[in-house]
Design an enzyme around this catalytic site. Structure first.
Site, PDB file in Angstrom:
ATOM      1  CD1 TRP A   1      18.485  17.107  21.906  1.00 35.03           C
ATOM      2  CD2 TRP A   1      16.736  15.808  22.616  1.00 35.03           C
ATOM      3  NE1 TRP A   1      17.375  18.066  21.842  1.00 35.03           N
ATOM      4  CE2 TRP A   1      16.195  17.212  22.350  1.00 35.03           C
ATOM      5  CE3 TRP A   1      15.722  14.826  22.780  1.00 35.03           C
ATOM      6  CZ2 TRP A   1      14.848  17.402  22.326  1.00 35.03           C
ATOM      7  CZ3 TRP A   1      14.455  15.178  22.860  1.00 35.03           C
ATOM      8  CH2 TRP A   1      13.802  16.392  22.610  1.00 35.03           C
TER       9      TRP A   1
ATOM     10  CG  ASP B   1      19.914  12.196  17.651  1.00 33.39           C
ATOM     11  OD1 ASP B   1      19.329  12.563  16.820  1.00 33.39           O
ATOM     12  OD2 ASP B   1      19.483  12.435  18.823  1.00 33.39           O
TER      13      ASP B   1
ATOM     14  CE  LYS C   1      14.594  19.562  16.551  1.00 34.87           C
ATOM     15  NZ  LYS C   1      15.199  18.475  17.386  1.00 34.87           N
TER      16      LYS C   1
END
Ligand SMILES: *Cc1c(COP(=O)(O)O)cnc(C)c1O
Length: 355
Positions: free
Chosen positions: A99, A166, A190
């Site tokens: 990511w 993030d 998540k």
């Protein structure tokens, strides 16, 4: 049979959050209309957005001078919205996983990007450590939890430049010193809600400095000024988010989430380390409390498929590892319980006893 949901995302939510959302989908606040049918400008919905915003601020102890906004597009949209708003000349990225790398790729469209540190050469089996942060960066971007590889930075670093994180897969799992960051973003699916909404915490006085004209929708100021209501926001995911935030608060807040995360992860890692069939995949000091990755020891490699079947028969869901790591990944977000973790541990023990 009871199912234990170890999915990496979308992932497990507290049962009462799902039930309360389901009720409102059938009949929103006794209005006779579904949550899916009402206007986002309905007077009953504004309090939902307001409460969600207030609870993010309360639970994460967000200081004055920051705004909390809810946008669509997932964390992946933030990979480009962050540099669009913050990159003036040069940004730094810590390449700690898939990511993080994707975020870096998007930033290159907006200016010079420096890879400040990387653990790619070791297939991201540890976090980059002891790197220098150039003082001339517009910002440093980090990913605090590497969902795919199972490493996590569970502290708030000091950076000599703006820090942007993030936190998609570990937000609300520990207290965070928000004042160290200029922006934090997290896709909700998540640890906070269903897919469809992204939470962004942004420091107000850094907005509007980018040397480019931004499309209205990409400019954070648009959404800060309109309280996430510039256009139709994802109504149901925001409602679910609010329910999850209420749940976290009722459980004792992020400190309690942190305690539970330690309890769950430490028990599972202890079993991985003890059990002759398995081993962890990442450096012990960088192990994620959220995404626990493990593989079969080399001499038992051929048992991988049969362990997966064995675990599936016992109600374990979503423990197959990501294809770039292989093996297994048990994601233990806030809603996971020790009961679920113990069920997985018992499964591992029983399987070991057969071999
Ligand atoms: C899942 C994930 C993303 C991507 O989220 P989307 O909402 O699917 O765009 C980004 N970063 C991290 C750390 C993630 O876990």
């Amino acid at each position: 049979m009871k199912k234990y949901n170890f999915n990496a995302g979308p992932s497990m939510l507290p049962r009462e959050v799902i039930e309360n959302t389901a009720k409102q989908i059938l009949d929103f606040n006794g209005s006779g209309l579904s949550l899916m049918e009402i206007s986002h400008r309905a007077k009953d919905f504004q309090p939902v957005v307001d409460e969600a915003e207030a609870l993010v601020k309360e639970l994460l102890n967000v200081p004055e001078g920051y705004s909390v906004i809810f946008l669509g597009g997932g964390a992946s949209l933030q990979f480009m919205q962050i540099p669009a708003n913050f990159l003036i000349k040069k940004a730094g990225y810590v390449n700690s996983g898939t990511w993080a790398k994707k975020a870096m790729k998007e930033a290159k469209l907006f200016g010079e990007v420096v890879e400040v540190a990387s653990s790619a050469d070791d297939n991201y089996t540890h976090l980059p450590h002891n790197y220098e942060i150039p003082a001339d960066l517009d910002y440093l971007h980090i990913c605090t939890n590497n969902t795919i590889f199972g490493t996590e930075l569970r502290e708030d670093i000091d950076a000599p430049v703006r820090l942007i994180a993030d936190m998609s897969s570990d937000i609300l799992s520990r207290p965070v010193d928000v004042s160290k960051y200029d922006a934090i973003y997290a896709g909700a699916q998540k640890n906070m809600s269903m897919a469809g909404v992204t939470v962004i915490i942004v420091k107000d006085d850094v907005l509007g400095k980018a040397p480019r004209e931004l499309p209205t929708m990409l400019d954070y100021r648009t959404h800060v000024e309109k309280g996430s209501m510039f256009n139709t926001p994802p109504v149901v995911p925001i409602y679910t988010l609010m329910e999850t935030l209420r749940w976290v608060k009722a459980q004792g807040g992020v400190k309690e989430m942190d305690r539970r995360a330690h309890e769950c992860a430490e028990a599972l890692y202890a079993e991985i380390d003890r059990n002759k069939l398995f081993r962890g995949t990442v450096a012990k000091e960088d192990r994620s409390l959220m995404n626990i990755c493990f593989v079969m020891n080399d001499e038992f490699k051929d048992l991988e498929k049969s362990f997966l079947d064995f675990a599936t028969e016992r109600g374990m869901v979503g423990i197959k590892g990501h294809r770039s790591v292989g093996g297994f990944r048990a994601s233990c977000y806030n809603a996971m319980t020790m009961e679920g973790v113990n069920a997985l541990i018992q499964t591992m023990k029983d399987f070991e006893a057969q071999h």
